[in-house]
Motif scaffolding. Sequence first.
Motif, PDB file in Angstrom:
ATOM      1  N   ILE A 153      12.168 -11.358  35.112  1.00  0.00           N
ATOM      2  CA  ILE A 153      13.588 -11.483  34.779  1.00  0.00           C
ATOM      3  C   ILE A 153      13.786 -12.538  33.677  1.00  0.00           C
ATOM      4  O   ILE A 153      14.536 -12.334  32.721  1.00  0.00           O
ATOM      5  CB  ILE A 153      14.411 -11.842  36.028  1.00  0.00           C
ATOM      6  N   GLY A 154      13.088 -13.653  33.802  1.00  0.00           N
ATOM      7  CA  GLY A 154      13.220 -14.715  32.811  1.00  0.00           C
ATOM      8  C   GLY A 154      12.645 -14.350  31.450  1.00  0.00           C
ATOM      9  O   GLY A 154      13.003 -14.949  30.440  1.00  0.00           O
ATOM     10  N   HIS A 155      11.766 -13.348  31.429  1.00  0.00           N
ATOM     11  CA  HIS A 155      11.109 -12.940  30.183  1.00  0.00           C
ATOM     12  C   HIS A 155      11.820 -11.763  29.515  1.00  0.00           C
ATOM     13  O   HIS A 155      11.395 -11.312  28.457  1.00  0.00           O
ATOM     14  CB  HIS A 155       9.659 -12.562  30.493  1.00  0.00           C
ATOM     15  N   ALA A 156      12.886 -11.284  30.107  1.00  0.00           N
ATOM     16  CA  ALA A 156      13.575 -10.086  29.603  1.00  0.00           C
ATOM     17  C   ALA A 156      13.994 -10.268  28.142  1.00  0.00           C
ATOM     18  O   ALA A 156      14.481 -11.336  27.745  1.00  0.00           O
ATOM     19  CB  ALA A 156      14.798  -9.794  30.465  1.00  0.00           C
ATOM     20  N   GLY A 157      13.786  -9.229  27.355  1.00  0.00           N
ATOM     21  CA  GLY A 157      14.192  -9.248  25.956  1.00  0.00           C
ATOM     22  C   GLY A 157      13.164  -9.807  25.000  1.00  0.00           C
ATOM     23  O   GLY A 157      13.367  -9.769  23.778  1.00  0.00           O
ATOM     24  N   GLN A 158      12.043 -10.331  25.511  1.00  0.00           N
ATOM     25  CA  GLN A 158      11.005 -10.891  24.639  1.00  0.00           C
ATOM     26  C   GLN A 158       9.905  -9.858  24.409  1.00  0.00           C
ATOM     27  O   GLN A 158       9.591  -9.060  25.300  1.00  0.00           O
ATOM     28  CB  GLN A 158      10.412 -12.156  25.263  1.00  0.00           C
ATOM     29  N   ASN A 159       9.321  -9.880  23.219  1.00  0.00           N
ATOM     30  CA  ASN A 159       8.318  -8.886  22.859  1.00  0.00           C
ATOM     31  C   ASN A 159       6.887  -9.343  23.099  1.00  0.00           C
ATOM     32  O   ASN A 159       5.957  -8.545  22.982  1.00  0.00           O
ATOM     33  CB  ASN A 159       8.477  -8.503  21.376  1.00  0.00           C
ATOM     34  N   THR A 160       6.690 -10.615  23.411  1.00  0.00           N
ATOM     35  CA  THR A 160       5.339 -11.132  23.645  1.00  0.00           C
ATOM     36  C   THR A 160       4.924 -10.906  25.093  1.00  0.00           C
ATOM     37  O   THR A 160       5.778 -10.740  25.979  1.00  0.00           O
ATOM     38  CB  THR A 160       5.286 -12.631  23.339  1.00  0.00           C
ATOM     39  N   PRO A 161       3.613 -10.895  25.363  1.00  0.00           N
ATOM     40  CA  PRO A 161       3.163 -10.792  26.758  1.00  0.00           C
ATOM     41  C   PRO A 161       3.687 -11.950  27.590  1.00  0.00           C
ATOM     42  O   PRO A 161       3.848 -13.069  27.081  1.00  0.00           O
ATOM     43  CB  PRO A 161       1.634 -10.840  26.636  1.00  0.00           C
ATOM     44  N   LEU A 162       3.956 -11.688  28.837  1.00  0.00           N
ATOM     45  CA  LEU A 162       4.376 -12.726  29.777  1.00  0.00           C
ATOM     46  C   LEU A 162       3.139 -13.317  30.440  1.00  0.00           C
ATOM     47  O   LEU A 162       2.356 -12.599  31.071  1.00  0.00           O
ATOM     48  CB  LEU A 162       5.310 -12.135  30.830  1.00  0.00           C
ATOM     49  N   ILE A 163       2.958 -14.620  30.291  1.00  0.00           N
ATOM     50  CA  ILE A 163       1.844 -15.331  30.908  1.00  0.00           C
ATOM     51  C   ILE A 163       2.415 -16.506  31.688  1.00  0.00           C
ATOM     52  O   ILE A 163       3.199 -17.291  31.156  1.00  0.00           O
ATOM     53  CB  ILE A 163       0.847 -15.874  29.855  1.00  0.00           C
ATOM     54  N   ASP A 164       2.000 -16.647  32.954  1.00  0.00           N
ATOM     55  CA  ASP A 164       2.495 -17.781  33.736  1.00  0.00           C
ATOM     56  C   ASP A 164       1.393 -18.259  34.672  1.00  0.00           C
ATOM     57  O   ASP A 164       0.504 -17.482  35.077  1.00  0.00           O
ATOM     58  CB  ASP A 164       3.734 -17.389  34.537  1.00  0.00           C
ATOM     59  N   LEU A 165       1.442 -19.536  35.019  1.00  0.00           N
ATOM     60  CA  LEU A 165       0.471 -20.158  35.917  1.00  0.00           C
ATOM     61  C   LEU A 165       1.197 -20.864  37.048  1.00  0.00           C
ATOM     62  O   LEU A 165       2.296 -21.382  36.864  1.00  0.00           O
ATOM     63  CB  LEU A 165      -0.372 -21.201  35.168  1.00  0.00           C
ATOM     64  N   ARG A 166       0.545 -20.904  38.205  1.00  0.00           N
ATOM     65  CA  ARG A 166       1.050 -21.744  39.286  1.00  0.00           C
ATOM     66  C   ARG A 166      -0.111 -22.108  40.212  1.00  0.00           C
ATOM     67  O   ARG A 166      -1.085 -21.361  40.340  1.00  0.00           O
ATOM     68  CB  ARG A 166       2.155 -21.034  40.074  1.00  0.00           C
ATOM     69  N   HIS A 167      -0.003 -23.266  40.830  1.00  0.00           N
ATOM     70  CA  HIS A 167      -1.027 -23.705  41.780  1.00  0.00           C
ATOM     71  C   HIS A 167      -0.779 -23.035  43.127  1.00  0.00           C
ATOM     72  O   HIS A 167       0.359 -22.874  43.565  1.00  0.00           O
ATOM     73  CB  HIS A 167      -0.998 -25.223  41.948  1.00  0.00           C
ATOM     74  N   SER A 168      -1.872 -22.635  43.788  1.00  0.00           N
ATOM     75  CA  SER A 168      -1.766 -21.989  45.089  1.00  0.00           C
ATOM     76  C   SER A 168      -2.660 -22.706  46.090  1.00  0.00           C
ATOM     77  O   SER A 168      -3.891 -22.583  46.034  1.00  0.00           O
ATOM     78  CB  SER A 168      -2.171 -20.508  44.997  1.00  0.00           C
ATOM     79  N   ASP A 169      -2.045 -23.467  46.984  1.00  0.00           N
ATOM     80  CA  ASP A 169      -2.820 -24.111  48.050  1.00  0.00           C
ATOM     81  C   ASP A 169      -3.416 -23.064  48.985  1.00  0.00           C
ATOM     82  O   ASP A 169      -4.543 -23.218  49.460  1.00  0.00           O
ATOM     83  CB  ASP A 169      -1.928 -25.062  48.853  1.00  0.00           C
TER      84      ASP A 169
END
Length: 223
Positions: A21-37
């Motif tokens: 949802i936050g990436h809507a309208g952008q033409n670049t790939p969506l890349i995200d990171l998060r830590h997972s305990d």
Amino acid sequence: EDDYFLRHSPQEIAWHTRCIIGHAGQNTPLIDLRHSDARGGTELFIYTRVDDTLFERATALLDQLGLDIHDARITTARNGYALDTYLILDESGTPIQGAYQAQEIIATLTKALSTLGEQRPRVTRRPPRRFQHFKIPTQISFSIDAPNHRTVMELVTGDRPGLLSAVGRAFSACGIRLQNARIATFGERVEDTFLVSDAGHRPLTAQAMDALAGAIRTHLDQG
């Protein structure tokens, strides 16, 4: 497909949804990171239009960055986009530390995956010494998932840097389309399952299976 919801927790699905949802309208790939305990590492999420070389390129880029892939869930959505989640650790076996390293990973993947037609990265990282003492014979087997018109390929072999990108190169060389994958690492042993088809979205023929198995062994031997 239903398999996506079966393989991801509600928290992971919510994370993916917020990112998309936050990436809507952008033409670049969506890349995200998060830590997972819960999973003991850093989760990397890639959402971009499917390309037959995407898996090969993404895994090679992670290897070039000195990151080890300990788990991967590769999903192709009905809209033609990939929802791929990797569990990664750095070379010392720890999750990604610090905002600078995280931003470097995101920037590198975003730039490289935005130009899928350009030269593909190759892995040059040498296997750590611990991998050189474990010789696990490579085993490749196939079965047919007839209801879904797919072939199931199971790969058991020894872990090493560049393993998944070598498999990806074999897929590209043989014209194989990766539809789904389950990647699992147990110490120095990997047990990976790939759901694949030919370019026409049909299960592989016996001849294509033999060619793919030979290509994978060749690329693994080349490192």
